[in-house]
Write a protein that holds these residues in place. Structure first.
Motif, PDB file in Angstrom:
ATOM      1  N   GLN A  36       0.865  -1.053  -0.015  1.00  0.00           N
ATOM      2  CA  GLN A  36      -0.013  -0.074  -0.061  1.00  0.00           C
ATOM      3  C   GLN A  36       0.978   1.393  -0.024  1.00  0.00           C
ATOM      4  OE1 GLN A  36      -3.802   0.478   2.175  1.00  0.00           O
ATOM      5  NE2 GLN A  36      -2.611   1.678   3.418  1.00  0.00           N
ATOM      6  N   MET A  38       0.948   5.452   0.094  1.00  0.00           N
ATOM      7  CA  MET A  38       0.224   6.710   0.701  1.00  0.00           C
ATOM      8  C   MET A  38       0.555   7.562  -0.099  1.00  0.00           C
ATOM      9  SD  MET A  38      -0.411   9.699   2.854  1.00  0.00           S
ATOM     10  CE  MET A  38       1.139   9.448   3.985  1.00  0.00           C
ATOM     11  N   ARG A  40       0.151  12.009  -0.506  1.00  0.00           N
ATOM     12  CA  ARG A  40       0.016  13.354   0.014  1.00  0.00           C
ATOM     13  C   ARG A  40       0.014  14.546  -1.024  1.00  0.00           C
ATOM     14  NH1 ARG A  40       3.280  14.480   4.671  1.00  0.00           N
ATOM     15  NH2 ARG A  40       4.556  16.009   3.650  1.00  0.00           N
ATOM     16  N   ARG A  46      -4.685  13.160   1.700  1.00  0.00           N
ATOM     17  CA  ARG A  46      -4.062  11.759   1.697  1.00  0.00           C
ATOM     18  C   ARG A  46      -4.789  10.722   1.167  1.00  0.00           C
ATOM     19  NH1 ARG A  46       0.043  11.481   6.506  1.00  0.00           N
ATOM     20  NH2 ARG A  46      -0.026  13.415   7.252  1.00  0.00           N
ATOM     21  N   THR A  47      -4.284   9.942   0.307  1.00  0.00           N
ATOM     22  CA  THR A  47      -4.908   8.907  -0.486  1.00  0.00           C
ATOM     23  C   THR A  47      -4.084   7.678  -0.586  1.00  0.00           C
ATOM     24  OG1 THR A  47      -5.766  10.447  -2.322  1.00  0.00           O
ATOM     25  CG2 THR A  47      -5.814   8.384  -2.975  1.00  0.00           C
ATOM     26  N   LYS A  48      -4.737   6.547  -0.294  1.00  0.00           N
ATOM     27  CA  LYS A  48      -4.047   5.641  -0.072  1.00  0.00           C
ATOM     28  C   LYS A  48      -4.458   4.586  -1.309  1.00  0.00           C
ATOM     29  CE  LYS A  48      -3.232   5.574   4.658  1.00  0.00           C
ATOM     30  NZ  LYS A  48      -3.765   4.722   6.081  1.00  0.00           N
ATOM     31  N   ARG A  49      -3.550   3.562  -1.955  1.00  0.00           N
ATOM     32  CA  ARG A  49      -3.952   2.677  -2.804  1.00  0.00           C
ATOM     33  C   ARG A  49      -2.987   1.492  -2.781  1.00  0.00           C
ATOM     34  NH1 ARG A  49      -3.979   0.298  -7.841  1.00  0.00           N
ATOM     35  NH2 ARG A  49      -5.726   0.479  -9.112  1.00  0.00           N
ATOM     36  N   ASP A 102       5.339  -0.253   0.946  1.00  0.00           N
ATOM     37  CA  ASP A 102       4.766   0.602   2.151  1.00  0.00           C
ATOM     38  C   ASP A 102       5.112   2.052   2.205  1.00  0.00           C
ATOM     39  OD1 ASP A 102       3.120  -1.609   2.815  1.00  0.00           O
ATOM     40  OD2 ASP A 102       4.600  -2.484   3.947  1.00  0.00           O
ATOM     41  N   ALA A 104       5.439   6.304   1.730  1.00  0.00           N
ATOM     42  CA  ALA A 104       4.604   7.481   1.530  1.00  0.00           C
ATOM     43  C   ALA A 104       5.137   8.293   0.642  1.00  0.00           C
ATOM     44  CB  ALA A 104       4.537   8.024   3.042  1.00  0.00           C
TER      45      ALA A 104
END
Length: 113
Positions: A36, A38, A40, A46-49, A102, A104
């Motif tokens: 996943q 994240m 910004r 924030r958007t997670k995919r 994982d 960001a």
């Protein structure tokens, strides 16, 4: 003239968003070989995919291109730690090889030249 250019830029971003959204692979279920990320935006949203770890960095840019919050023509994706800008030379690298498991990422607008 300036208003026309601004309108064309808005139209170009909207066209890019629509095209990239249509081409995106379906988001994988969580599990082995899936990570996943994240994202910004400059506004702090924030958007997670989830992506498979063998996904290419280019597809991460395609996903960001599809986001409604990205309304600027050019941007960079930046890892916060260790700080690293994902340049074009990483586009064909897998997420695993680029150290993006994982991760960001910050979406940073770039001034158009």
């Amino acid at each position: 003239e300036e208003e026309r250019r601004a309108a064309e830029a808005v139209e170009a971003v909207a066209a890019r968003r629509s095209e990239k959204a249509a081409a995106l692979a379906q988001e994988p279920e969580a599990g082995p070989g899936v990570t996943q990320i994240m994202f910004r935006s400059p506004s702090g949203e924030r958007t997670k995919r989830r992506f498979t770890t063998d996904t290419k960095v280019r597809q991460i840019y395609d996903f960001v291109d599809s986001l409604e919050t990205v309304d600027f023509p050019k941007y960079s994706l930046i890892m916060s730690y260790p700080k690293k800008v994902l340049e074009e030379d990483t586009y064909d690298t897998t997420l695993a090889d680029a150290g993006l498991v994982d991760a960001a990422l910050m979406i940073q607008p770039v001034d158009a030249d």
